[in-house]
Design an enzyme around this catalytic site. Structure first.
Site, mmCIF file in Angstrom:
data_model
loop_
_atom_site.group_PDB
_atom_site.id
_atom_site.type_symbol
_atom_site.label_atom_id
_atom_site.label_comp_id
_atom_site.label_asym_id
_atom_site.label_seq_id
_atom_site.Cartn_x
_atom_site.Cartn_y
_atom_site.Cartn_z
ATOM 1 C CD GLN A 115 0.697 8.445 6.966
ATOM 2 O OE1 GLN A 115 0.159 9.232 7.753
ATOM 3 N NE2 GLN A 115 0.102 7.356 6.541
ATOM 4 N NE ARG A 130 -5.094 8.387 11.022
ATOM 5 C CZ ARG A 130 -4.459 7.566 10.194
ATOM 6 N NH1 ARG A 130 -5.085 7.033 9.163
ATOM 7 N NH2 ARG A 130 -3.198 7.288 10.390
ATOM 8 C CE LYS A 185 -2.934 0.754 3.612
ATOM 9 N NZ LYS A 185 -2.780 2.113 4.158
ATOM 10 C CB SER A 186 3.786 2.335 2.034
ATOM 11 O OG SER A 186 3.234 2.359 3.308
ATOM 12 N N GLY A 246 -4.886 8.017 5.309
ATOM 13 C CA GLY A 246 -3.976 9.016 5.875
ATOM 14 C C GLY A 246 -2.810 9.293 4.943
ATOM 15 N NE ARG A 297 6.401 6.554 0.669
ATOM 16 C CZ ARG A 297 5.497 6.393 1.647
ATOM 17 N NH1 ARG A 297 4.404 5.687 1.430
ATOM 18 N NH2 ARG A 297 5.691 6.954 2.835
ATOM 19 N NE ARG A 352 -4.627 0.289 13.263
ATOM 20 C CZ ARG A 352 -3.999 0.439 12.113
ATOM 21 N NH1 ARG A 352 -2.666 0.489 12.092
ATOM 22 N NH2 ARG A 352 -4.675 0.539 10.991
ATOM 23 C CG ASP A 367 0.882 0.305 9.422
ATOM 24 O OD1 ASP A 367 0.550 1.152 10.271
ATOM 25 O OD2 ASP A 367 1.207 0.603 8.258
HETATM 26 C C1 S3P Z 1 2.710 4.986 6.079
HETATM 27 C C2 S3P Z 1 3.371 5.276 7.217
HETATM 28 C C3 S3P Z 1 2.911 4.891 8.564
HETATM 29 C C4 S3P Z 1 1.892 3.790 8.506
HETATM 30 C C5 S3P Z 1 0.860 4.025 7.456
HETATM 31 C C6 S3P Z 1 1.501 4.161 6.083
HETATM 32 C C7 S3P Z 1 3.233 5.485 4.802
HETATM 33 O O1 S3P Z 1 2.317 6.020 9.180
HETATM 34 O O2 S3P Z 1 1.267 3.621 9.757
HETATM 35 O O3 S3P Z 1 -0.052 2.942 7.425
HETATM 36 O O4 S3P Z 1 2.822 4.998 3.739
HETATM 37 O O5 S3P Z 1 4.068 6.391 4.832
HETATM 38 P P1 S3P Z 1 3.252 7.087 9.932
HETATM 39 O O6 S3P Z 1 4.245 7.471 8.958
HETATM 40 O O7 S3P Z 1 2.387 8.244 10.310
HETATM 41 O O8 S3P Z 1 3.767 6.345 11.127
#
Ligand code: S3P
Length: 433
Positions: free
Chosen positions: A172, A124, A22-23, A96, A27, A348, A317
């Site tokens: 993030q 959030r 997903k991350s 997020g 990107r 969580r 996560d």
């Molecule tokens: C993510 C970073 C994490 C993670 C989120 C995805 C990302 O959050 O918990 O599910 O894709 O950069 P944080 O960077 O706020 O810890």
């Protein structure tokens, strides 16, 4: 509201492929949109969260073609970072990563735009990005002290570079600042208390954008345009984590997962499961944008462990599913330094503690973590997902070990990150009885 019903299975042996990370999918979309030409993305995760990013970019004038069925093979036509003002507010759904990274990208655009989210995302904190992006010259307005969504972003073509000391280790926050930094003059740096996942740094390097890490500080130089290149997204280790625990906690189980991401900043789950007694073998291929490979898990009786400090960002996560592993392990597992869990898709710490207690597990909750005493049998229970995909999936796995039936209420949220999870669980139920 959808319900997922799960019962105990006797065996668990599987060979699986998990959907794209997903991350990395978020990107891949954003950075190829910034690039100077067409980029093909394979292994893209066509889940609700990443589709929110895809739709957002489309409303910003980015052309995205679907090359195969299922949406995992796409071509993004880079527009050199010259985005068009969207006609409507951008809906980031539950994501997020969409809201925070897009805020960085939009900070450099000469227009105003509004970002909205669902109920969970609208709770959030966005001040964590609004503050540094504001220091760079964007104007970001949200609701209340924590600057929650809806957010209005007035971008600025002449951003100022900054050095930002982030109070939390967050990829993030780091990525939002780096994306804005690409549009600023000179060098922008971010220092974190501990290194967070480094997908942004790796992918930008792969697209020939210079950025460097020195200790806990990452720096990037403005004015660079990513070069268009094809990107292969590995399977998501965070999705694999559910099956890793399902196999690791069961005597005689064997699991093989191929083409999964094995980035060192994300493999905390593997390190913890090995510490808890699982046998895990890896084969890693480092030739692409991200390390990926095959893992083989052999299960057995797990034992308790302690998780804290700089290990936390490498498995942030995965803590809900690690908590399930802890409930199945002998002894008391301690998780601390994880107060970030309180501001994820749900709180969580309290959702995990409450749902584990419903299954008969002893849990002590504290501000930045919990203690879980495992080893007694778990009972099936009514579980509330509270709109949080990782809670829904973690407790579906717990249900595979519990006496009686476990019902996950609100299981539709699983679609945000893992389309196909429910099909896998159903297949497992059919063969593992
Ligand atoms: C993510 C970073 C994490 C993670 C989120 C995805 C990302 O959050 O918990 O599910 O894709 O950069 P944080 O960077 O706020 O810890």
């Amino acid at each position: 509201m959808a319900e997922l019903r799960v019962r105990k299975v006797k065996d668990f042996s599987a060979e699986l492929k998990v959907p794209g990370d997903k991350s990395i999918s978020h990107r891949a979309l954003m950075f190829s949109a910034l690039s100077n030409g067409p980029c093909e993305i394979t292994g893209f995760l066509a889940s609700e969260d990443c589709i929110a990013t895809r739709n957002a970019l489309a409303t910003m004038g980015v052309e995205i073609e679907e090359l195969g069925s299922g949406g995992s093979h796409i071509r993004v036509h880079g527009c050199h970072g010259e985005f068009k003002k969207p006609e409507r507010a951008i809906d980031c759904g539950n994501s997020g990563t969409t809201m925070r990274l897009l805020s960085g990208l939009l900070s450099r655009c000469p227009f105003e735009v509004t970002l909205t989210g669902d109920e969970s995302l609208s709770r959030r904190p966005m001040n964590r990005i609004a503050v540094p992006l504001g220091q760079m010259g964007a104007v970001i307005k949200g609701q209340g002290d924590r600057c929650t969504a809806p957010l209005t972003i007035q971008g600025n073509e002449k951003l100022t570079s900054i050095h930002y000391a982030s109070p939390v280790a967050s990829a993030q926050i780091k990525s939002a600042i780096m994306l804005a930094g690409l549009g600023a003059e000179g060098k922008t740096s971010v220092t974190e208390p501990h290194p967070s996942r480094d997908h942004t740094e790796r992918m930008l390097n792969f697209l020939r954008v210079k950025n460097i890490r020195e200790g806990d500080t990452v720096s990037i130089w403005g004015g660079q345009i990513p070069e268009s290149r094809d990107i292969e997204v590995p399977g998501d280790i965070s999705s694999a984590a559910f099956w890793i625990v399902a196999a690791a906690a069961r005597d005689g189980a064997r699991l093989l997962i191929d083409k999964v991401g094995l980035n060192p900043t994300r493999i905390g789950i593997i390190n913890v499961m090995v510490r808890m007694g699982a046998k895990i073998a890896e084969r890693i291929d480092e030739s692409g944008c991200e390390p990926m490979g095959a893992i083989e898990v052999t299960g057995g009786q797990l034992k308790a462990t302690e998780i804290c400090g700089e290990e936390i960002p490498t498995l942030i996560d995965e803590i809900p599913i690690i908590a399930v592993a802890a409930a199945l392990a002998q002894g008391t597992t301690v998780i601390k330094d994880a107060k970030e869990l309180r501001v994820k898709e749900s709180d969580r710490i309290s959702t995990v503690a409450e749902n584990l207690r419903r299954m008969g597990v002893q849990v002590d909750e504290f501000a930045d973590g919990m203690e879980i005493t495992g080893g007694s049998s778990m009972e099936g229970a009514e579980i509330k997902a509270l709109g949080d995909h990782r809670i829904a999936m973690s407790f579906a796995i717990a249900g595979l070990f519990a006496e009686g039936e476990t019902v996950i209420h609100g299981s539709e949220c699983i679609e945000t990150s893992y389309p196909g999870f429910i099909r896998e669980i159903e297949q497992l139920q059919a063969i593992g009885r």
